[in-house]
Write a protein that holds these residues in place. Structure first.
Motif, PDB file in Angstrom:
ATOM      1  N   ARG A 168       6.869  97.140-102.415  1.00  0.00           N
ATOM      2  CA  ARG A 168       8.068  97.191-103.246  1.00  0.00           C
ATOM      3  C   ARG A 168       9.275  96.578-102.525  1.00  0.00           C
ATOM      4  O   ARG A 168      10.067  95.858-103.132  1.00  0.00           O
ATOM      5  CB  ARG A 168       8.330  98.657-103.612  1.00  0.00           C
ATOM      6  CG  ARG A 168       9.523  98.968-104.465  1.00  0.00           C
ATOM      7  CD  ARG A 168       9.382  98.467-105.878  1.00  0.00           C
ATOM      8  NE  ARG A 168       9.814  97.075-105.992  1.00  0.00           N
ATOM      9  CZ  ARG A 168       9.800  96.376-107.110  1.00  0.00           C
ATOM     10  NH1 ARG A 168       9.361  96.884-108.212  1.00  0.00           N
ATOM     11  NH2 ARG A 168      10.205  95.127-107.135  1.00  0.00           N
ATOM     12  N   ASP A 169       9.420  96.895-101.220  1.00  0.00           N
ATOM     13  CA  ASP A 169      10.594  96.415-100.477  1.00  0.00           C
ATOM     14  C   ASP A 169      10.301  96.425 -98.969  1.00  0.00           C
ATOM     15  O   ASP A 169       9.231  96.874 -98.539  1.00  0.00           O
ATOM     16  CB  ASP A 169      11.825  97.269-100.802  1.00  0.00           C
ATOM     17  CG  ASP A 169      11.511  98.759-100.721  1.00  0.00           C
ATOM     18  OD1 ASP A 169      10.706  99.156 -99.848  1.00  0.00           O
ATOM     19  OD2 ASP A 169      12.052  99.532-101.532  1.00  0.00           O
TER      20      ASP A 169
ATOM     21  N   ALA B 294       6.938  88.046 -96.395  1.00  0.00           N
ATOM     22  CA  ALA B 294       7.561  87.117 -97.330  1.00  0.00           C
ATOM     23  C   ALA B 294       8.046  87.836 -98.579  1.00  0.00           C
ATOM     24  O   ALA B 294       7.448  88.810 -99.030  1.00  0.00           O
ATOM     25  CB  ALA B 294       6.567  86.029 -97.721  1.00  0.00           C
ATOM     26  N   ARG B 295       9.126  87.318 -99.112  1.00  0.00           N
ATOM     27  CA  ARG B 295       9.708  87.866-100.336  1.00  0.00           C
ATOM     28  C   ARG B 295       9.160  87.062-101.514  1.00  0.00           C
ATOM     29  O   ARG B 295       9.414  85.850-101.600  1.00  0.00           O
ATOM     30  CB  ARG B 295      11.238  87.720-100.246  1.00  0.00           C
ATOM     31  CG  ARG B 295      12.043  88.268-101.395  1.00  0.00           C
ATOM     32  CD  ARG B 295      13.526  88.031-101.072  1.00  0.00           C
ATOM     33  NE  ARG B 295      14.425  88.650-102.031  1.00  0.00           N
ATOM     34  CZ  ARG B 295      14.868  88.057-103.137  1.00  0.00           C
ATOM     35  NH1 ARG B 295      14.496  86.831-103.439  1.00  0.00           N
ATOM     36  NH2 ARG B 295      15.712  88.700-103.927  1.00  0.00           N
ATOM     37  N   VAL B 296       8.421  87.715-102.388  1.00  0.00           N
ATOM     38  CA  VAL B 296       7.847  87.016-103.538  1.00  0.00           C
ATOM     39  C   VAL B 296       8.953  86.724-104.545  1.00  0.00           C
ATOM     40  O   VAL B 296       9.626  87.637-105.027  1.00  0.00           O
ATOM     41  CB  VAL B 296       6.710  87.833-104.202  1.00  0.00           C
ATOM     42  CG1 VAL B 296       6.187  87.119-105.442  1.00  0.00           C
ATOM     43  CG2 VAL B 296       5.576  88.074-103.203  1.00  0.00           C
ATOM     44  N   GLU B 297       9.131  85.443-104.824  1.00  0.00           N
ATOM     45  CA  GLU B 297      10.220  85.005-105.699  1.00  0.00           C
ATOM     46  C   GLU B 297       9.758  84.880-107.149  1.00  0.00           C
ATOM     47  O   GLU B 297      10.518  85.097-108.075  1.00  0.00           O
ATOM     48  CB  GLU B 297      10.748  83.635-105.237  1.00  0.00           C
ATOM     49  CG  GLU B 297      11.153  83.568-103.763  1.00  0.00           C
ATOM     50  CD  GLU B 297      12.515  84.194-103.525  1.00  0.00           C
ATOM     51  OE1 GLU B 297      13.178  84.593-104.497  1.00  0.00           O
ATOM     52  OE2 GLU B 297      12.923  84.283-102.341  1.00  0.00           O
ATOM     53  N   ARG B 298       8.492  84.471-107.310  1.00  0.00           N
ATOM     54  CA  ARG B 298       7.936  84.377-108.667  1.00  0.00           C
ATOM     55  C   ARG B 298       6.422  84.438-108.592  1.00  0.00           C
ATOM     56  O   ARG B 298       5.832  84.150-107.548  1.00  0.00           O
ATOM     57  CB  ARG B 298       8.406  83.105-109.379  1.00  0.00           C
ATOM     58  CG  ARG B 298       8.006  81.829-108.710  1.00  0.00           C
ATOM     59  CD  ARG B 298       8.594  80.635-109.483  1.00  0.00           C
ATOM     60  NE  ARG B 298       8.052  79.371-108.972  1.00  0.00           N
ATOM     61  CZ  ARG B 298       8.507  78.751-107.889  1.00  0.00           C
ATOM     62  NH1 ARG B 298       9.512  79.255-107.211  1.00  0.00           N
ATOM     63  NH2 ARG B 298       7.943  77.624-107.501  1.00  0.00           N
TER      64      ARG B 298
ATOM     65  N   PHE C 123       1.488  93.203-110.739  1.00  0.00           N
ATOM     66  CA  PHE C 123       2.629  93.684-109.959  1.00  0.00           C
ATOM     67  C   PHE C 123       3.894  93.717-110.829  1.00  0.00           C
ATOM     68  O   PHE C 123       3.931  93.095-111.881  1.00  0.00           O
ATOM     69  CB  PHE C 123       2.860  92.765-108.756  1.00  0.00           C
ATOM     70  CG  PHE C 123       1.675  92.713-107.843  1.00  0.00           C
ATOM     71  CD1 PHE C 123       1.048  93.875-107.422  1.00  0.00           C
ATOM     72  CD2 PHE C 123       1.164  91.503-107.412  1.00  0.00           C
ATOM     73  CE1 PHE C 123      -0.048  93.837-106.576  1.00  0.00           C
ATOM     74  CE2 PHE C 123       0.064  91.449-106.565  1.00  0.00           C
ATOM     75  CZ  PHE C 123      -0.536  92.622-106.155  1.00  0.00           C
ATOM     76  N   PRO C 124       4.935  94.416-110.343  1.00  0.00           N
ATOM     77  CA  PRO C 124       6.201  94.405-111.081  1.00  0.00           C
ATOM     78  C   PRO C 124       6.824  93.018-111.045  1.00  0.00           C
ATOM     79  O   PRO C 124       6.364  92.130-110.332  1.00  0.00           O
ATOM     80  CB  PRO C 124       7.056  95.413-110.305  1.00  0.00           C
ATOM     81  CG  PRO C 124       6.454  95.502-108.952  1.00  0.00           C
ATOM     82  CD  PRO C 124       4.997  95.231-109.126  1.00  0.00           C
ATOM     83  N   GLU C 125       7.863  92.857-111.802  1.00  0.00           N
ATOM     84  CA  GLU C 125       8.616  91.601-111.764  1.00  0.00           C
ATOM     85  C   GLU C 125       9.146  91.355-110.351  1.00  0.00           C
ATOM     86  O   GLU C 125       9.629  92.289-109.711  1.00  0.00           O
ATOM     87  CB  GLU C 125       9.816  91.690-112.715  1.00  0.00           C
ATOM     88  CG  GLU C 125       9.469  91.504-114.182  1.00  0.00           C
ATOM     89  CD  GLU C 125       8.933  90.109-114.459  1.00  0.00           C
ATOM     90  OE1 GLU C 125       9.661  89.123-114.230  1.00  0.00           O
ATOM     91  OE2 GLU C 125       7.766  89.993-114.892  1.00  0.00           O
TER      92      GLU C 125
END
Lengths: 117, 117
Positions: A66-67, A100-104, A8-10
């Motif tokens: 993506r968002d 959920a927002r993937v932080e890392r 996945f992207p950063e």
């Protein structure tokens, strides 16, 4: 890209965790499920999806986007909306959705061979 | 609490999505895995865990935590650190870890009966 090597992207990007138990899947769950995976992959902002169901009947599907806008657009897709309706009417005994927002993220791969089927 | 009915507190809270494929699980994977689930459940900030592995070998474990501090503390637990080391050395062909902040969640339950095993 394969599991474990920056597929996945950063971050940040988004994950939708769908956890479920079946009620009555009839003849239509499997083809609809496959169709939804295919259709999801065609949507703008789709990054990937993993799905597993164990012998105890618990299933987890994690899809990545993506968002939040991509998630909302897929949610309002007519065919997906119809499938979700059937899910509540018949397929699922219970389910849970977590956005959920993937932080890392980080990964590990033993060697250079492809690990996904 | 059972799947699909507010088993977790109101968001935000955190999810760790661990996706994996096996390499060589030997005799020690299964007991260690059970021990880790038991031990995780005793940690401060632990909210719950779901795990599934399908017939194609892909496994997904989603664990849920109160905050990032709880995740960091569990990560530095000595027994967990040792297990993760064995995971890289032998158990896993590949894995991916994603730490995500749950922004919203909802659930569905067909009836009042308990849906978890």
């Amino acid at each position: 890209m394969e599991l474990g090597v920056g597929r996945f992207p950063e971050p940040p990007y988004y994950a939708v965790i769908f956890t479920s138990r079946f009620h009555d899947t009839g003849d239509d769950y499997e083809p609809t499920s496959e169709r939804m995976l295919q259709l999801a992959a065609e949507q703008p902002g789709f990054l990937g999806v993993d799905s597993a169901r164990g012998n105890d009947g618990l299933g987890i599907t994690a899809s990545y986007w993506r968002d939040e806008e991509s998630i909302a657009a897929w949610r309002s897709h007519a065919e997906h909306t119809l499938a979700r309706q059937t899910g509540r009417e018949r397929w699922y005994a219970a389910f849970e959705v977590q956005v959920a927002r993937v932080e890392r993220s980080y990964g590990f791969r033993r060697n250079g061979r492809l690990q996904r089927p």
